[in-house]
Structures are given as C-alpha cells and as structure tokens.
Design an enzyme around this catalytic site. Structure first.
Site, short mmCIF file in Angstrom:
data_model
loop_
_atom_site.label_atom_id
_atom_site.label_comp_id
_atom_site.label_asym_id
_atom_site.label_seq_id
_atom_site.Cartn_x
_atom_site.Cartn_y
_atom_site.Cartn_z
N LYS A 59 0.82 -1.22 0.00
CA LYS A 59 0.00 0.00 0.00
C LYS A 59 0.86 1.28 0.00
CE LYS A 59 -4.01 -2.17 2.25
NZ LYS A 59 -4.97 -2.09 3.39
N TYR A 69 -12.54 -1.91 -3.66
CA TYR A 69 -13.05 -1.94 -2.28
C TYR A 69 -14.58 -1.84 -2.22
CZ TYR A 69 -8.47 -1.96 -0.01
OH TYR A 69 -7.23 -2.31 0.46
N ARG A 121 2.54 -6.26 9.30
CA ARG A 121 1.85 -5.11 9.88
C ARG A 121 2.44 -4.72 11.24
NH1 ARG A 121 -4.17 -6.88 7.76
NH2 ARG A 121 -4.21 -5.55 5.88
N ASN A 123 -2.00 0.34 6.70
CA ASN A 123 -1.46 -0.89 7.29
C ASN A 123 -0.63 -1.71 6.31
OD1 ASN A 123 -3.52 -1.85 5.76
ND2 ASN A 123 -4.70 -2.76 7.44
N HIS A 135 -2.32 -5.35 1.58
CA HIS A 135 -3.61 -6.03 1.38
C HIS A 135 -3.34 -7.48 1.05
CE1 HIS A 135 -7.54 -7.13 -0.26
NE2 HIS A 135 -6.86 -7.75 -1.20
N GLU A 160 -9.64 -10.84 -7.53
CA GLU A 160 -8.74 -9.69 -7.36
C GLU A 160 -7.57 -9.78 -8.34
OE1 GLU A 160 -9.93 -9.04 -2.65
OE2 GLU A 160 -7.89 -9.66 -3.13
P1 ADP Z 1 -7.92 -6.66 5.93
O1 ADP Z 1 -7.10 -5.74 5.04
O2 ADP Z 1 -7.12 -7.10 7.13
O3 ADP Z 1 -8.55 -7.81 5.19
P2 ADP Z 1 -10.55 -5.39 5.98
O4 ADP Z 1 -10.87 -6.18 4.75
O5 ADP Z 1 -11.53 -5.47 7.12
O6 ADP Z 1 -9.10 -5.76 6.56
O7 ADP Z 1 -10.43 -3.85 5.62
C1 ADP Z 1 -9.84 -3.45 4.40
C2 ADP Z 1 -8.93 -2.28 4.66
O8 ADP Z 1 -9.70 -1.16 5.12
C3 ADP Z 1 -7.89 -2.48 5.78
O9 ADP Z 1 -6.75 -3.19 5.38
C4 ADP Z 1 -7.58 -1.05 6.17
O10 ADP Z 1 -6.69 -0.43 5.23
C5 ADP Z 1 -8.95 -0.39 6.05
N1 ADP Z 1 -9.67 -0.42 7.34
C6 ADP Z 1 -10.22 -1.48 7.96
N2 ADP Z 1 -10.81 -1.14 9.11
C7 ADP Z 1 -10.65 0.20 9.23
C8 ADP Z 1 -11.03 1.18 10.21
N3 ADP Z 1 -11.73 0.84 11.28
N4 ADP Z 1 -10.68 2.47 9.99
C9 ADP Z 1 -9.98 2.84 8.88
N5 ADP Z 1 -9.59 1.96 7.91
C10 ADP Z 1 -9.91 0.68 8.08
MG MG Z 2 -9.98 -7.73 3.68
#
Ligand code: ADP
Ligand code: MG
Length: 140
Positions: free
Chosen positions: A11, A51, A104, A114, A117, A128
């Site tokens: 990212k 997304y 992370r 973070n 992805h 994807e």
């Molecule tokens: P992951 O990437 O661990 O699969 P998610 O699919 O739940 O997590 O979320 C997608 C992305 O959205 C996360 O990697 C992060 O960049 C962002 N994100 C998730 N939760 C939050 C939050 N509470 N506030 C801001 N950004 C978030």
């Molecule tokens: Mg996810």
C-alpha cells in the site's frame, strides 16, 4: 497441501517509506513466490471498484483516498495454501493487534495505513488477480 495463488498489494504508506523490498522479503521468507508484480498509481475508479465490498463501511471514502495517495505494488503470490500463508505473515488489520514477526507489526502506521492487502479467500483471490492482471502477465 495444494499450491495456490493469492493477491497482494503493497500500500501507499509502504511504498512512500521505500519498503517495497522489505515487505517483499517478508513475503518470500514466508514461503510465497512473486509470480507477477507491477507498480501502479491506482485510479480512484479502480480503488472504488476494488473496495466495493466495503462501500457501506464508515471508512470507505478515506480508504479510497488513501489507496490513491501514492503508488502501490500489486502482486500475485504463489505457495502452499497461499491465502492463509499470506494472511498469517500480514498480521491483524490493526497493527496494535498484530503478532510479532508479521508485516503489519513491523511496518503498519495505523489500522488504515497498514502497509499490505491480502485476499481473504481463494474465490476473492481469483477475482482480485483478474481485476489487476491479464493472464499473460502471470509469468511464474
Ligand atoms: P484486511 O485488510 O485485514 O482484510 P478489511 O478487509 O476489514 O481488513 O479492511 C480493508 C482495509 O480497510 C484495511 O486493510 C484497512 O486499510 C482499512 N480499514 C479497515 N478497518 C478500518 C477502520 N476501522 N478504519 C480505517 N480503515 C480501516
Ligand atoms: Mg480484507
């Protein structure tokens, strides 16, 4: 266990800090092979489409802004049980909850920024990968 593929993004927070190599090294050390990779500037339309599943979540707008804030590296990773293997080395979404030894934990700045992805299922990995790559770009 079967050799499968998953989709990864390094990212903008990580590319900005010149961590493309450091992140890729952790992926490789976890037993994943980069079989396709390209550095791109995502368009807003691409980020919104990618997304789409998070459209109703309160952070969607900010997440899209973040994902277009700088270049990303999209990658296809191959390895035994690649989706889980990648999720394990990525660590928890919120770096405050991420285990030692994960990407992370080492590099993420916040729950949003973070660093990586990773697909969450074989089915989503397939979708994807096809969102960002043509078949002839998966060179092995
Ligand atoms: P992951 O990437 O661990 O699969 P998610 O699919 O739940 O997590 O979320 C997608 C992305 O959205 C996360 O990697 C992060 O960049 C962002 N994100 C998730 N939760 C939050 C939050 N509470 N506030 C801001 N950004 C978030
Ligand atoms: Mg996810």
């Amino acid at each position: 266990m079967a050799v499968t593929r998953t989709f990864s993004i390094i990212k903008p927070d990580a590319t900005r800090r010149n961590l493309t190599g450091a992140v890729t090294k952790m992926l490789e050390e976890a037993g994943l092979r980069v079989v396709a990779s390209k550095r791109i500037q995502m368009t807003r339309q691409q980020a919104e489409g990618f997304y789409e599943v998070h459209k109703e979540r309160p952070f969607y707008g900010e997440l899209v802004d973040f994902m277009v804030s700088g270049p990303v590296v999209v990658q296809v990773l191959e390895g035994e049980d690649a989706v889980k293997r990648n999720r394990d080395v990525m660590g928890a979404t919120n770096p405050a909850d991420a285990d030692e030894g994960t990407i992370r934990k080492a590099y993420a700045e916040s729950i949003e920024a973070n660093s990586v992805h990773g697909s969450d299922s074989d089915e989503n990995a397939d979708k994807e990968i096809r969102f960002f790559f043509d078949e002839d770009e998966l060179v092995g």
